[in-house]
Scaffold this motif. Sequence first.
Motif, PDB file in Angstrom:
ATOM      1  N   GLY A  25      -3.163   2.069  -9.652  1.00 31.39           N
ATOM      2  CA  GLY A  25      -4.127   3.100  -9.296  1.00 31.39           C
ATOM      3  C   GLY A  25      -3.996   4.340 -10.161  1.00 31.39           C
ATOM      4  O   GLY A  25      -5.003   4.930 -10.572  1.00 31.39           O
ATOM      5  N   LEU A  28      -5.483   3.634 -13.559  1.00 33.69           N
ATOM      6  CA  LEU A  28      -6.936   3.679 -13.512  1.00 33.69           C
ATOM      7  C   LEU A  28      -7.447   5.106 -13.384  1.00 33.69           C
ATOM      8  O   LEU A  28      -8.453   5.480 -13.995  1.00 33.69           O
ATOM      9  CB  LEU A  28      -7.440   2.835 -12.334  1.00 33.69           C
ATOM     10  N   TRP A  29      -6.721   5.901 -12.584  1.00 30.34           N
ATOM     11  CA  TRP A  29      -7.118   7.304 -12.430  1.00 30.34           C
ATOM     12  C   TRP A  29      -7.027   8.067 -13.749  1.00 30.34           C
ATOM     13  O   TRP A  29      -7.901   8.847 -14.107  1.00 30.34           O
ATOM     14  CB  TRP A  29      -6.250   7.968 -11.370  1.00 30.34           C
ATOM     15  N   TRP A  45     -18.959   8.167  -9.376  1.00 27.27           N
ATOM     16  CA  TRP A  45     -17.744   8.404 -10.159  1.00 27.27           C
ATOM     17  C   TRP A  45     -17.384   9.878 -10.166  1.00 27.27           C
ATOM     18  O   TRP A  45     -16.194  10.229 -10.176  1.00 27.27           O
ATOM     19  CB  TRP A  45     -17.945   7.890 -11.581  1.00 27.27           C
ATOM     20  N   ALA A  55      -9.538   7.929  -4.529  1.00 32.79           N
ATOM     21  CA  ALA A  55      -9.711   7.002  -5.653  1.00 32.79           C
ATOM     22  C   ALA A  55      -8.527   6.048  -5.761  1.00 32.79           C
ATOM     23  O   ALA A  55      -8.687   4.842  -5.995  1.00 32.79           O
ATOM     24  CB  ALA A  55      -9.883   7.796  -6.946  1.00 32.79           C
ATOM     25  N   CYS A  59      -8.643   1.996  -5.323  1.00 33.93           N
ATOM     26  CA  CYS A  59      -8.141   1.105  -6.382  1.00 33.93           C
ATOM     27  C   CYS A  59      -7.073   0.165  -5.845  1.00 33.93           C
ATOM     28  O   CYS A  59      -7.055  -1.028  -6.166  1.00 33.93           O
ATOM     29  CB  CYS A  59      -7.585   1.934  -7.536  1.00 33.93           C
ATOM     30  N   ALA A  62      -8.737  -2.455  -3.753  1.00 34.05           N
ATOM     31  CA  ALA A  62      -9.424  -3.431  -4.598  1.00 34.05           C
ATOM     32  C   ALA A  62      -8.438  -4.418  -5.213  1.00 34.05           C
ATOM     33  O   ALA A  62      -8.723  -5.617  -5.326  1.00 34.05           O
ATOM     34  CB  ALA A  62     -10.207  -2.703  -5.691  1.00 34.05           C
ATOM     35  N   LEU A  63      -7.258  -3.916  -5.598  1.00 32.07           N
ATOM     36  CA  LEU A  63      -6.248  -4.785  -6.185  1.00 32.07           C
ATOM     37  C   LEU A  63      -5.741  -5.793  -5.166  1.00 32.07           C
ATOM     38  O   LEU A  63      -5.598  -6.984  -5.469  1.00 32.07           O
ATOM     39  CB  LEU A  63      -5.080  -3.941  -6.713  1.00 32.07           C
TER      40      LEU A  63
END
Length: 235
Positions: A25, A28-29, A45, A55, A59, A62-63
Amino acid sequence: MFDEDGRLDPFLKTLLYGVFALGIGKMLWTWLTGTAVAWIVDSPWAWLTDHPWWAALICAGALVMLVAVTRAVLVVLGFAGGYAAPLPPAPLAPGPDLAEEGVTFRMRELAAMSPTEFEEACAQLLVRDGFTGVQRVGGAGDLGVDVRAVDGDGDLVILQCKRYRARVTSGHVQQFNGTARPHHGADVAIMIGLAGFTEPAATFARQHHITVLGRDEIKKWAHGTHLYRAVNVLT
């Protein structure tokens, strides 16, 4: 840290997954607020960049979903690992091919079995160890016999298999003692208790030359050690 089957403790595994997810995460951030932010200008976004913790949680979620879906797909396609294949029905026909396969079971596999499956697993382990005439006879009216076999010395081995959640009590051992040798003519009488035995039960077994296998002995046997080496058999 590891359970009795050598697997990582579930809590530590979950913790490691959490740390890994947070790391992903954060990466990605950093990407979203760095290179990607220059061309990602849509309102969703923009909202994410204003709420970094949300966020990161999104993430991470989602993972986790991706991992779960991937595992499900692998199971459907037959690539994921799992428990042993369904056991063959009793009686088991001994033979060199099955004995050479090196059958083993994990403790959590044995714990997940039904009583009948547990008896069949014990019968398979006897075949693996070279016993002959292996037969599962457990059921209504078995009079204390779940599996019978003959060892290398020609002695009749009688097993009673208890896949209880609680420890086997002295009363169960006394009942087995009353039938194993007097009724069935056992040369070697063995009780197997997946949850272990109470101290009075173990004491009674020693006094009457009944061999008992608790969790430690069952683990050795199930993981590949010959039955007679996994425990000091009393004859």
